[in-house]
Design a protein around this motif. Structure first.
Motif, PDB file in Angstrom:
ATOM      1  N   PHE A 168       0.845  -1.200   0.000  1.00 52.72           N
ATOM      2  CA  PHE A 168       0.000   0.000   0.000  1.00 52.72           C
ATOM      3  C   PHE A 168       0.878   1.247   0.000  1.00 52.72           C
TER       4      PHE A 168
ATOM      5  N   MET B 134      -6.907  -0.411  -0.982  1.00 50.11           N
ATOM      6  CA  MET B 134      -7.852   0.128   0.005  1.00 50.11           C
ATOM      7  C   MET B 134      -9.019  -0.844   0.182  1.00 50.11           C
ATOM      8  N   ASN B 135      -9.435  -1.403  -0.939  1.00 49.52           N
ATOM      9  CA  ASN B 135     -10.574  -2.318  -0.896  1.00 49.52           C
ATOM     10  C   ASN B 135     -10.259  -3.525  -0.018  1.00 49.52           C
TER      11      ASN B 135
ATOM     12  N   ARG C 206     -10.623  -2.549   3.399  1.00 54.70           N
ATOM     13  CA  ARG C 206     -12.029  -2.389   3.774  1.00 54.70           C
ATOM     14  C   ARG C 206     -12.678  -3.743   4.067  1.00 54.70           C
TER      15      ARG C 206
END
Length: 1547
Positions: free
Chosen positions: A132, A179-180, A183
């Motif tokens: 990331f 990001m997903n 999440r």
């Protein structure tokens, strides 16, 4: 100047304005990622995998997986572009910073994906943070660069701006993906991350098909299959190895999907309208088909990159070579910027693009194939389950009234479902092809203008002709099939009656009749071969014709000739266009077939179902046997209500006191019932009966009065018109039912008896004893673990029936229905079964028994009797009731009983006979194991010494020997013609293309560089050149087209002549083989050679051979052309060849195994369907539908697994060969670009090389696939060849036919001197030193126990056994010296089992057509058949069905007698001929033999001694020796003699 990162210009206006510094910033994230991930990757981390133990490391834990892989691949591609651009811009300068960051970015992106993959499979999400951070940093640094470019007005017209923009977008997307994951998995700032469970399939260790679960790269390249395919080399792939199907692909899952889609269409407004199958298929399986079509479109569009890149490369090679690029684009930051359009003018870039386009195109194409195949398999599973469920609910009358025959059901399962599956496979082609064709034509127009359209129209106009040829092929195949079924029927008859044919010396007559049918079959195969070769010819000739027309037209219209670049781009396009056009005809044909199949399926799914009675629960199903009697046949006379016994008359049976609770207990009651088999005629009318619980009820009546129908009506199989059937609540769970026509499963004896119930040893033993099955089981090769049924060992009728009764007894049900269980049993067995089984075993269990029977002597045992007549109940009550109330009926029964008792006297043990045939079948198995299929033995031996090298070599070797055997049986001239024309054709095709290259190049370079002629002359030369190039071009094309025709014809007809000679030799060898061969070779095995193997040799080998030679030669010629143009290519060829060798070697072995698995799992599935359809009544009575469904689903899944693996293996191969092909294209392009710098091949030749390289990609996998197919198909030739080596009988003899007197043997004097005989040199003798003398005209009886050699003695007269010592002299001639044909045609014999052939009665009595009608009628009169035959339609030419099924066994035996009488021979041998004839007829026969044969020598081999009491001489045999030899009177006086004891036993 030293190489430094920034080069030599230093800029002072602020750090960020320094291009070099910006690039240095870009390095930071890449270096950061490498520093952090390398230690983690190499040192490893304790795997913190999910706590669930799973066996595959393929579990993908994180969301967005596929998107991430796609983005990463694009990222890699853009980095490569960036790197290339940097290097090009940096020409002659030393700016390291132009390409260094790109290079590092490439490495970092690769690392990121490896790192991600490892983390994902070990489920350690926290480590994803590194990635990331990397994406964020990279995004920021690239954005700064982009912002700077924009500030300096560097716009999209420059390549570097575009690249940077792309990178920014990609990094942003990757950030979003990351990001997903955060999440969904909540692994960073959240306190309790959710637990993850792996998919169910991965927890199940049995699932080995990982395609749905592996990562994207492995999905695209089938990498996960490597261990399986490479492992196949060491040991064969077995069913265990391929495991189970994933849940989503199982038949059950898909059946539910399809069924929901099907049922949803039943609307309230219109309940009668049948749901559309097409719509339900679309609803259930539409999405994957759309996905596959998308892949297909992508692949097709990428396919056009080939011609376009060739166009570019050939065009720009010229330009680049002439002008070495000097303009560098513009300079900003002291750095050169290259314009975007220049990229596509660089030949090296084009070559790489071509490579990538090919790789992508092939990957998409294989993905599209895979998705359709998987969907097709899912659909097939669903359809099979749907059909099966329907079968289980079919109404019985449907089956019996012929609306739904077994054949139709088998066709639905074997043919229609497969047609639909194939249609699905080809389905995306339907809409992809038109698009491909339109695109291709547009491009052609763009290259060559108007003339291209003319060329394309040639292709398009010939497509309908191809469709016509394709339909014709299908028709011819149908007619071929009819002839081959006919031929098989004849062959089967010959093999079944082979003993008789040999004894009567009729082999050749029957052999000729088979040859005649085979001749018709071959004629139709000739047409087949013709059409096949036409279709192959069109396939190869159309591109040549199109090219010819195009270039000639271009020449005539435009007056100029195309440049090499256009010409070869056009050539490549024609190659692309041919495939869809050729396939289109096939696809259209399949679409038509699919429409028909769907219609048939729809009709089937709409057919009548069985009624749902109140007591029926669960899906109920169908019977076949029940309705065999046509309802019209039983006249329903509803007599005035006969005196019916009121219940108070009912007297308790005296035999057994009933417990008071049972008295009112009725197990089944039928009130006022009218039942029918469909056509509103009631078969049973006015039925009012009750079946008392726990008692034995018997149903009696004449044949056809509705006894079986009554049982089935109670089981709910018939349609009820009115009335009802009541079952007492605890009874109707399941009924043990033994149908009249015995029905066996393809399973072991034990499974047939237990039938899904738990096994209890004691109970099992009791049942087997009650049915006296033990002696039969002892005879079977593996006892009760022997496979019986359709594919197993054939049992006789009585044995089958006893197994069915045993099944009914073994089940633990309250009610047992037995439908005439004694019909096929002899008297001893019937009595035993009645006493032990029904009276003892069943009554001990207090089970309610309903017994239908014809044997009235058992009525005394019945507790309750129901007498039927003409479809209604005549009487009901106990025997005592009937005795008192209906004296007529009782007397009628009494007379019948007495008659039956007399019959019993004479009805001798049929069982011993049955057992004897069984024993004969197996007696030879010991010897068989020594000489059984030699090739199988070899395989086993070699696989025992499991040192890998031998097995490995043996399994990957190509069977050259067998191939040569096949080719040489086609004739040497044909082989030569084929090889020669093939080579010639391919050289001509290369010559055409080479000529085209010369022609186009000559134009563009003016002339060849050597003539430096003034321009004025050039115009002149071009005219003369055309007049020189054009005719040669036309001639070459014409030659090519002719050769195409010749080769395609020669291959097909080579195959045809090979098939002709192989079948001819096989038939002759087998028909003339010694009788011993038939004892030790199972009939099925011989028949397989004539059916499956012959079919493969006839129809499958020629096209495979053609395709193989064509694709191999194409690849070789292409490689030859490329190497001759750019010899540098040869260097790259070596590693490619090695890779190819290993791929094909591993694939062929694995493919063969998987194909075997597919074949061997298909048969049980088809058998299960036909079994179910035959045994419906039984399955439904037992209530075993669920178990059978389960079994069907298992069988379907097993077969689908094998098929899925087979097609995945094909994809594995194709992906690999396609990538190899792409590498070949890359190296060919690279080599030509590189060698251009040194020596010049002209542009035309480079185009030629690349066009050929492109064709290689298409044909490489065909080479391997065809090799693998040919290998499998050659095993058929191998099997046939193994039979061709059997020894024939010695037909010649040492005497000449002319030396034998015309009317030998006239007297019939037989001397047997010291005779020793055996069946085979390897076996013990069956006759030992037998001596006897029979005077002319004597009547001799031979008797002895089973196996004492009496039948062998009768065979010795015909020289059917190996006589190795002593001799038999008949009328002064030693029979061993005679030619067999003569010897056997002069003696007569009647065999124990009557054999009749299909044809006319005349043909059966006298196939040689030598006798007059009077002689035949005389023979029929002697055999007591004259009146019967006269009554038949056609008299002596009346039809005999297969095996003589339309006559009773007794009548068949009499026909055999008549057959022997027709042949007026003075020696007549009867082998237990009267075993199946009733007493009266037999007495007549005895008289006839005495009178009609008064002057002939008759040798009778007796089963029952009283038949030979009147003989002149009796021979008693024991163990191959003569024990007693004298007149019967004399022998009877010796009280302790063998003969005397026989007679006592028989009295």
């Amino acid at each position: 100047m030293a190489l430094s990162f920034c080069g030599s210009n230093n800029v002072d206006e602020g750090v960020l304005n320094n291009g070099c510094f910006v690039d240095a910033l870009n390095l930071v994230p890449h270096v950061f990622l490498l520093f952090i991930t390398f230690p983690i990757l190499f040192i490893g981390w304790g795997s913190q995998s999910s706590k669930v133990q799973i066996h595959h490391n393929t579990w993908l834990h994180f969301p967005g997986h596929n998107l991430r892989w796609i983005l990463t691949f694009s990222l890699l591609f853009v980095h490569v572009c960036e790197f290339a651009e940097g290097i090009v811009s940096n020409q002659n300068m030393d700016h390291l910073h132009l390409y260094m960051p790109a290079f590092m970015g490439f490495i970092a992106a690769t690392t990121s994906v490896v790192y991600y993959h490892n983390i994902e499979t070990s489920n350690f999400p926290k480590l994803l943070l590194v990635l990331f951070i990397y994406w964020v940093l990279a995004f920021i640094t690239k954005s700064i660069k982009l912002w700077k470019y924009a500030e300096y007005n560097v716009g999209p017209q420059y390549l570097r701006f575009c690249i940077t923009a792309l990178l920014v977008i990609l990094y942003a997307l990757l950030m979003a993906v990351e990001m997903n994951v955060i999440r969904v998995r909540k692994y960073v700032f959240f306190t309790n991350p959710p637990k993850v469970k792996p998919p169910e399939d991965l927890q199940d260790l049995g699932v080995r098909f990982l395609q749905p679960f592996v990562n994207l790269l492995s999905k695209a390249t089938y990498w996960w299959m490597n261990p399986l395919i490479i492992g196949a080399h060491k040991r064969p792939i077995e069913l265990k190895k391929i495991g189970k199907l994933p849940i989503a692909m199982r038949a059950l899952t898909n059946y539910l999907r399809l069924k929901d889609a099907y049922e949803d269409q039943r609307t309230a407004e219109d309940p009668c309208r049948p749901p559309s199958i097409w719509r339900s298929m679309y609803r259930a399986f539409g999405r994957p088909i759309l996905l596959s079509s998308t892949f297909r479109y992508l692949a097709d569009l990428l396919g056009f990159a080939g011609p376009l890149c060739i166009l570019g490369i050939v065009k720009h090679l010229k330009v680049n070579n002439d002008t070495n690029t000097t303009d560098k684009g513009d300079v900003y930051f002291g750095v050169h910027f290259m314009s975007s359009s220049m990229l596509l003018q660089n030949t090296s870039v084009l070559a790489v693009l071509l490579f990538l386009a090919l790789v992508l195109q092939r990957t998409f194409l294989q993905a599209s194939y895979y998705v359709t195949i998987e969907t097709g398999i899912n659909l097939r599973g669903a359809l099979l389950a749907m059909i099966y469920n329907k079968i289980l609910r079919l109404s019985t009358s449907n089956m019996s009234m012929g609306e739904m025959t077994l054949g139709q059901i088998n066709n639905l399962v074997a043919i229609e479902t497969n047609q639909l599956m194939w249609f699905l496979f080809l389905c995306p082609n339907l809409w992809a092809m038109p698009v491909q064709i339109v695109m291709g034509v547009i491009l052609l127009y763009y290259f060559l203008g108007f003339s291209a359209l003319v060329g394309a129209s040639v292709i398009v106009l010939l497509a309908p002709i191809q469709y016509l040829v394709a339909t014709k092929l299908a028709d011819t195949q149908k007619s071929t099939l009819e002839y081959s079924t006919d031929r098989l029927k004849k062959t089967t008859e010959i093999l079944k009656g082979i003993k008789l044919l040999k004894l009567y010396a009729w082999e050749n007559i029957f052999c000729d009749s088979v040859e005649e049918t085979r001749g018709k079959e071959l004629t139709s195969l000739k047409t087949f071969a013709l059409y096949t070769s036409i279709s192959i010819f069109m396939n190869t000739a159309i591109p040549i014709a199109a090219v010819l027309v195009t270039f000639v037209m271009h020449h005539l219209i435009d007056k100029t000739d195309p440049s090499p670049s256009e010409a070869f781009a056009a050539l490549a396009l024609f190659h692309i266009l041919v495939t869809p056009l050729f396939l289109l005809s096939t696809v259209v044909r399949f679409a038509v077939k699919a429409l028909v199949s769907v219609q048939k399926l729809g009709e089937f799914l709409q057919s009548d179902e069985i009624g749902d009675d109140s007591w029926r629960n669960g899906d109920m199903s169908v019977s076949l046997e029940a309705g065999k009697k046509h309802p019209g046949a039983t006249k329903v006379i509803n007599r005035k209500q006969p005196m019916r016994y009121q219940m108070d008359n009912y007297e308790q049976p005296t035999r057994r006191q009933m417990r008071p609770t049972e008295t009112e207990d009725v197990a089944v009651k039928v009130a006022n019932g009218f039942f029918t088999w469909g056509s509103n005629l009631s078969t049973l009318s006015d039925i009012n009966i009750r079946i008392p619980t726990g008692q034995l009820t018997m149903i009696v009546g004449q044949v056809g009065c509705g006894k079986s129908s009554l049982l089935l009506a109670m089981l709910g199989e018939m349609q009820t018109i009115e009335g009802s059937v009541y079952w007492s609540n605890k009874n109707r769970h399941s009924v043990a039912y033994a149908a009249q026509k015995s029905w066996l499963l393809n399973a072991t004896v034990e499974e047939n008896i237990t039938f899904g119930s738990p096994f209890s040893k004691q109970r099992y033993k009791a049942v087997i004893d009650a049915c006296s099955l033990q002696p039969d089981i002892d005879l079977l090769p593996f006892g009760d673990q022997t496979e019986i049924g359709e594919r197993g060992i054939n049992l006789s009728g009585g044995q089958r029936q006893r197994i069915c009764v045993a099944r009914a007894l073994y089940q633990n049900t309250n009610i047992v229905f037995l439908d005439d269980p004694f019909s096929a049993l002899d008297i001893h067995l019937s009595d035993h079964l009645m006493q032990e089984g029904i009276l003892k075993f069943l009554e001990d269990d207090k089970r309610t028994v309903v017994l239908v029977t014809h044997k009235l002597q058992y009525l005394i045992h019945a507790d309750w009797i129901i007498a039927m007549k003409d479809g209604s109940v005549l009487r009901e009550g106990t025997l005592k009731d009937i005795q008192t109330h209906d004296i007529e009926l009782y007397d009628h029964w009494k007379t019948l009983m007495n008659k039956q008792d007399q019959d019993l006297e004479k009805q001798d043990s049929q069982t011993t006979l049955e057992r004897k045939t069984l024993r004969r079948a197996f007696y030879s198995r010991e010897a068989k194991s020594q000489i059984d299929d030699e090739d199988e033995e070899e395989e086993e031996e070699e696989e025992d010494d499991d040192n890998l090298s031998t097995t490995t070599n043996r399994r990957s070797k190509i069977p050259w020997k067998v191939c040569w055997c096949y080719l040489s049986s086609g004739g040497y001239f044909m082989v030569f013609l084929m090889v020669f024309s093939k080579l010639l054709k391919h050289s001509v095709i290369v010559a055409i293309d080479y000529w085209l290259a010369l022609w186009t190049s000559s134009k563009t370079s003016g002339t060849s560089p050597t003539d430096s002629i003034s321009s004025s002359r050039t115009t002149l030369t071009s005219e003369t050149l055309d007049s020189y190039y054009l005719p040669v071009f036309i001639i070459l094309c014409a030659a090519g087209i002719t050769l195409c025709l010749i080769t395609s014809l020669s291959v097909e007809f080579l195959g045809l002549s090979a098939a002709t000679s192989l079948h001819h030799n096989l038939l002759n060898k087998i028909i003339h083989a010694p009788i011993r061969f038939f004892d030790i070779t199972p009939l099925g095995q011989i028949l397989n050679r004539f059916s499956a193997d012959t079919n493969i040799i006839d129809q499958h080998i020629p096209p495979t051979l053609e395709s193989l030679t064509r694709s191999t030669l194409l690849c070789l010629s292409a490689i030859g052309v490329i190497s001759s143009i750019t010899p540098a290519f040869l260097v790259a060829l070596v590693p490619l060849a090695v890779a190819f060798y290993f791929i094909q070697k591993y694939f062929r072995v694995a493919s063969k195994d998987l194909q075997d698995l597919d074949d061997s799992t298909q048969l049980p599935l088809l058998c299960h369907f036909s079994e179910t359809a035959e045994g419906l009544t039984t399955i439904r009575a037992f209530r075993h539908e669920a178990r059978f469904k389960q079994r069907m689903l298992e069988l379907t899944d097993t077969n689908n697994t094998a098929y899925l693996f087979l097609s995945a293996a094909n994809r594995w191969l194709e992906v690999r060969t396609d990538y190899l092909g792409a590498v070949i294209v890359l190296t060919a392009a690279g080599a030509s670009i590189w060698s251009l710098r040194y020596g010049l091949p002209s542009g035309g030749l480079v185009g030629l090389g690349l066009t050929y390289a492109l064709t290689v990609t298409n044909y490489l996998n065909w080479v391997v696939r065809n090799l693998a197919d040919l290998e499998v198909q050659m095993s058929a030739v191998k099997k046939v060849k193994s039979f061709l080596s059997t020894e024939s009988e010695n037909y010649e003899g040492s005497m000449d036919t002319s030396q034998v007197p015309e009317n030998w043997p006239q007297d019939g004097e037989i001397k047997i001197q010291d005779l020793c005989a055996r069946y085979d040199p390897m076996l013990k003798p069956v006759l030992k030193h037998v001596n006897a003398y029979i005077k002319p005209g004597q009547k001799v009886g031979i008797c002895g126990r089973t196996g004492s050699g009496k039948s062998s003695l009768s065979l010795a007269f015909f020289n059917m056994v190996d006589i190795f010592e002593g001799k038999i002299v008949i009328d002064g001639i030693d029979i061993c010296k005679l030619p067999l044909q003569t010897l056997r045609s002069r003696l007569s014999i009647i065999l124990q089992d009557p054999v009749l052939f299909s044809g006319s009665i005349r043909f059966n009595l006298d196939p040689e057509r030598t006798c007059s009608d009077d002689r035949l009628w005389e023979a029929l009169e002697i055999a007591q058949l004259k009146n019967m035959v006269k009554a038949l339609p056609g008299g002596i030419d009346a039809v005999v069905t297969e095996g003589g099924e339309n006559f009773s066994v007794g009548q068949r035996q009499l026909f055999c007698l008549a057959r022997a009488f027709v042949r007026k021979s003075s020696i007549f041998i009867m082998d237990e001929a009267t075993a199946s004839i009733d007493m009266a007829t037999e007495n007549i026969l005895q008289k006839v033999v005495m009178t009609a044969f008064a002057d002939r020598t008759v040798v009778t081999i007796a089963h029952r001694v009283h038949t030979i009491l009147t003989a002149d001489l009796v021979i008693v045999m024991k163990r191959g020796n003569i024990l007693e030899y004298d007149r019967p009177e004399t022998l009877l006086e010796q009280a302790d003699g063998m003969f005397a004891s026989f007679v006592k036993a028989d009295m």
